[in-house]
Scaffold this motif. Structure first.
Motif, PDB file in Angstrom:
ATOM      1  N   ALA A  83       0.819  -1.205   0.000  1.00 26.10           N
ATOM      2  CA  ALA A  83       0.000   0.000   0.000  1.00 26.10           C
ATOM      3  C   ALA A  83       0.858   1.262   0.000  1.00 26.10           C
ATOM      4  CB  ALA A  83      -0.935   0.001   1.216  1.00 26.10           C
ATOM      5  N   VAL A  84       1.876   1.283   0.855  1.00 22.41           N
ATOM      6  CA  VAL A  84       2.733   2.470   0.952  1.00 22.41           C
ATOM      7  C   VAL A  84       3.485   2.699  -0.355  1.00 22.41           C
ATOM      8  CG1 VAL A  84       4.701   3.491   2.151  1.00 22.41           C
ATOM      9  CG2 VAL A  84       2.960   2.248   3.454  1.00 22.41           C
ATOM     10  N   LEU A  85       4.035   1.651  -0.918  1.00 24.30           N
ATOM     11  CA  LEU A  85       4.755   1.790  -2.182  1.00 24.30           C
ATOM     12  C   LEU A  85       3.825   2.288  -3.288  1.00 24.30           C
ATOM     13  CD1 LEU A  85       6.901  -1.467  -2.059  1.00 24.30           C
ATOM     14  CD2 LEU A  85       7.790   0.870  -2.043  1.00 24.30           C
ATOM     15  N   SER A  86       2.649   1.693  -3.372  1.00 20.31           N
ATOM     16  CA  SER A  86       1.687   2.075  -4.398  1.00 20.31           C
ATOM     17  C   SER A  86       1.251   3.527  -4.235  1.00 20.31           C
ATOM     18  CB  SER A  86       0.476   1.139  -4.337  1.00 20.31           C
ATOM     19  OG  SER A  86      -0.496   1.505  -5.281  1.00 20.31           O
ATOM     20  N   GLN A  87       1.015   3.937  -3.011  1.00 24.78           N
ATOM     21  CA  GLN A  87       0.584   5.309  -2.745  1.00 24.78           C
ATOM     22  C   GLN A  87       1.641   6.335  -3.141  1.00 24.78           C
ATOM     23  OE1 GLN A  87      -0.360   4.977   1.403  1.00 24.78           O
ATOM     24  NE2 GLN A  87      -2.224   3.793   1.020  1.00 24.78           N
ATOM     25  N   HIS A  88       2.900   5.909  -3.173  1.00 23.07           N
ATOM     26  CA  HIS A  88       3.987   6.809  -3.577  1.00 23.07           C
ATOM     27  C   HIS A  88       4.278   6.727  -5.075  1.00 23.07           C
ATOM     28  CE1 HIS A  88       4.733   7.234   0.745  1.00 23.07           C
ATOM     29  NE2 HIS A  88       5.487   8.273   0.434  1.00 23.07           N
ATOM     30  N   GLY A  89       3.504   5.935  -5.800  1.00 22.23           N
ATOM     31  CA  GLY A  89       3.673   5.862  -7.242  1.00 22.23           C
ATOM     32  C   GLY A  89       4.644   4.806  -7.725  1.00 22.23           C
ATOM     33  N   VAL A  90       5.048   3.879  -6.842  1.00 21.35           N
ATOM     34  CA  VAL A  90       5.925   2.782  -7.244  1.00 21.35           C
ATOM     35  C   VAL A  90       5.054   1.658  -7.808  1.00 21.35           C
ATOM     36  CG1 VAL A  90       7.592   1.052  -6.466  1.00 21.35           C
ATOM     37  CG2 VAL A  90       7.618   3.366  -5.479  1.00 21.35           C
ATOM     38  N   LYS A  91       5.326   1.239  -9.038  1.00 18.94           N
ATOM     39  CA  LYS A  91       4.560   0.130  -9.607  1.00 18.94           C
ATOM     40  C   LYS A  91       4.846  -1.110  -8.776  1.00 18.94           C
ATOM     41  CE  LYS A  91       3.578  -0.086 -13.895  1.00 18.94           C
ATOM     42  NZ  LYS A  91       3.618  -0.186 -15.379  1.00 18.94           N
ATOM     43  N   THR A  92       3.786  -1.727  -8.236  1.00 22.10           N
ATOM     44  CA  THR A  92       3.942  -2.758  -7.227  1.00 22.10           C
ATOM     45  C   THR A  92       3.155  -4.013  -7.579  1.00 22.10           C
ATOM     46  OG1 THR A  92       4.156  -1.041  -5.532  1.00 22.10           O
ATOM     47  CG2 THR A  92       3.687  -3.271  -4.761  1.00 22.10           C
ATOM     48  N   ALA A  93       3.841  -5.140  -7.553  1.00 28.46           N
ATOM     49  CA  ALA A  93       3.207  -6.446  -7.687  1.00 28.46           C
ATOM     50  C   ALA A  93       3.263  -7.153  -6.333  1.00 28.46           C
ATOM     51  CB  ALA A  93       3.901  -7.285  -8.745  1.00 28.46           C
ATOM     52  N   TYR A 119       0.107  -5.556 -13.458  1.00 22.77           N
ATOM     53  CA  TYR A 119       1.402  -5.035 -13.006  1.00 22.77           C
ATOM     54  C   TYR A 119       2.503  -6.091 -13.002  1.00 22.77           C
ATOM     55  CZ  TYR A 119      -0.756  -0.560 -11.693  1.00 22.77           C
ATOM     56  OH  TYR A 119      -1.405   0.654 -11.709  1.00 22.77           O
ATOM     57  N   PRO A 120       2.266  -7.290 -12.455  1.00 21.11           N
ATOM     58  CA  PRO A 120       3.337  -8.287 -12.568  1.00 21.11           C
ATOM     59  C   PRO A 120       3.680  -8.618 -14.015  1.00 21.11           C
ATOM     60  CG  PRO A 120       1.323  -9.269 -11.679  1.00 21.11           C
ATOM     61  CD  PRO A 120       1.157  -7.785 -11.637  1.00 21.11           C
ATOM     62  N   ALA A 121       2.674  -8.632 -14.888  1.00 24.01           N
ATOM     63  CA  ALA A 121       2.941  -8.895 -16.300  1.00 24.01           C
ATOM     64  C   ALA A 121       3.838  -7.810 -16.883  1.00 24.01           C
ATOM     65  CB  ALA A 121       1.632  -8.990 -17.073  1.00 24.01           C
ATOM     66  N   GLN A 122       3.555  -6.549 -16.556  1.00 26.91           N
ATOM     67  CA  GLN A 122       4.369  -5.448 -17.056  1.00 26.91           C
ATOM     68  C   GLN A 122       5.764  -5.456 -16.450  1.00 26.91           C
ATOM     69  OE1 GLN A 122       1.871  -2.124 -16.010  1.00 26.91           O
ATOM     70  NE2 GLN A 122       0.728  -2.191 -17.941  1.00 26.91           N
TER      71      GLN A 122
END
Length: 394
Positions: A299-309, A346-349
């Protein structure tokens, strides 16, 4: 096959997140998606035999789930040494190893993956070695692994932090420190660069002899050329930055795997343009470098704009818990659509297989699942799973 009157969650980008079609259809032809859209555009069902048409009113159809980092088939359940092919701990640098040579698709984990709508896994060697070997992306249905391959190789495995240290400290061999682990990686990549340069010179000049074949350097050439992704096992923040440092030094196309302390440095990772495969979630802090582990990490990574799987790191967690992990991430503050993306597009990308899987799009593989409930809840079970245009569970 024609699937009609179904809520399509395509995971294709749209102005408001991802495209959904409330009352839609999806048509498969062979192993691919041939058409999809609203029911107003649906082909005439009378052109199909009754067994080719599936009326799914009230259900949701979405892409098959993808576990972007695990060890399925290399770590077999119910077996000890006989089925443990994760780590070749006789040498800390083994880029020439190919995960595909150790995958047993008849292991029960593949059946359990299908039962949870996990249709693709990225699997390969463990993290005992500084350089562990090649990962591959495979479908989860089949008996012959060569016919299940989506892409091989798909990544080269590197490992930082405690695992290489612990493995080789027990043997009183290098690497026993983080410095030595990074040094081995750096040395190996430098050798691969020189090897590649010498190969090129030999091709350009007929009077120049090519270098003697080196399996390790040969396996690393696609990595230093940017043709094969570098997956860095890293938990602690300092190890994460070492991965980035090495990637910059050699201009590697890198991915941060686990990224356990990513939540502590999320802004810095966003500034670096990094992407992360997080997980496993819902596990204990089994070693010192997991001291700051939290289920809030995605959640924290995603909220900061890091593409996250999100991954299970099977066999650390059962492969069937992948959608539950995404649901856990939602509970801990991750946007629902981002959590669903974290186990589909996202994991695919991130892995580089999104031209085949990860979303519902004409021409992509017909890998999808049908749910009557929210797929990220613990009570959800797929009503139908399709892989390569074939119904593999119903």
């Amino acid at each position: 096959m024609l699937f009609i009157h179904v809520n399509l969650v395509t995971m294709e980008p749209a102005p408001q997140g991802f495209l959904s079609i409330p009352d839609g259809f999806l048509l498969t032809e062979g192993s691919c998606i041939a058409a999809l859209g609203p029911m107003s555009d649906c082909p005439d069902t009378s052109a199909f035999s009754p067994e080719e048409v599936f009326d799914l009113k009230g259900n949701t159809l979405l892409p098959g789930f993808i576990d972007a980092h695990c060890h399925m088939g290399l770590a077999e359940e119910g077996l000890n040494f006989e089925g443990d092919d994760l780590n070749e701990i006789t040498d800390p640098v083994t880029p020439q190893l190919r995960g595909i040579d150790a995958i047993n698709p008849l292991n029960k984990s593949f059946e359990e993956a299908v039962s949870a709508a996990v249709t693709t896994v990225v699997t390969g060697p463990g993290s005992a070695n500084a350089i562990g070997g090649q990962f591959c992306a495979v479908k989860t249905y089949g008996r012959n692994i060569d016919r299940m391959v989506l892409q091989n190789p798909v990544a080269m495995k590197f490992a930082l932090g405690e695992n290489p240290k612990n493995c080789y400290n027990d043997k009183s061999e290098t690497p026993m420190t983080r410095m030595a682990t990074a040094a081995l990686i750096r040395e190996s990549l430098r050798k691969a660069q020189r090897y590649y340069e010498d190969c090129c010179k030999a091709q350009e000049d007929e009077d120049t002899d090519p270098p003697d074949f080196d399996a390790k350097c040969d396996a690393l050439v696609p990595v230093i050329k940017g043709e094969l992704k570098a997956h860095f096992h890293c938990h602690r923040a300092d190890d994460i930055f070492t991965a980035i440092r090495l990637a910059k030094e050699f201009d590697l196309d890198y991915v941060l795997v686990h990224c356990t302390e990513g939540h502590l440095i999320a802004q810095e990772l966003a500034e670096e343009g990094a992407c992360a495969i997080t997980g496993p979630l819902m596990t204990t802090r089994s070693k010192p470098e997991l001291a700051n582990a939290t289920d809030r990490n995605p959640a924290v990574l995603s909220q900061h704009g890091v593409k996250t799987a999100i991954c299970t790191d099977y066999n650390v967690m059962p492969i069937g818990l992948l959608p539950i992990c995404a649901g856990m991430a939602v509970r801990e503050g991750m946007d629902y659509q981002q959590a669903l993306a974290a186990i589909t597009i996202y994991p695919a990308q991130i892995v580089g297989i999104d031209h085949r899987v990860g979303s519902l799009k004409v021409g992509k593989d017909a890998d999808f699942a049908v749910f009557s409930q929210d797929p990220l809840t613990i009570a959800a079970r797929p009503q139908l799973v399709v892989i390569g245009g074939k119904i593999v569970r119903r």
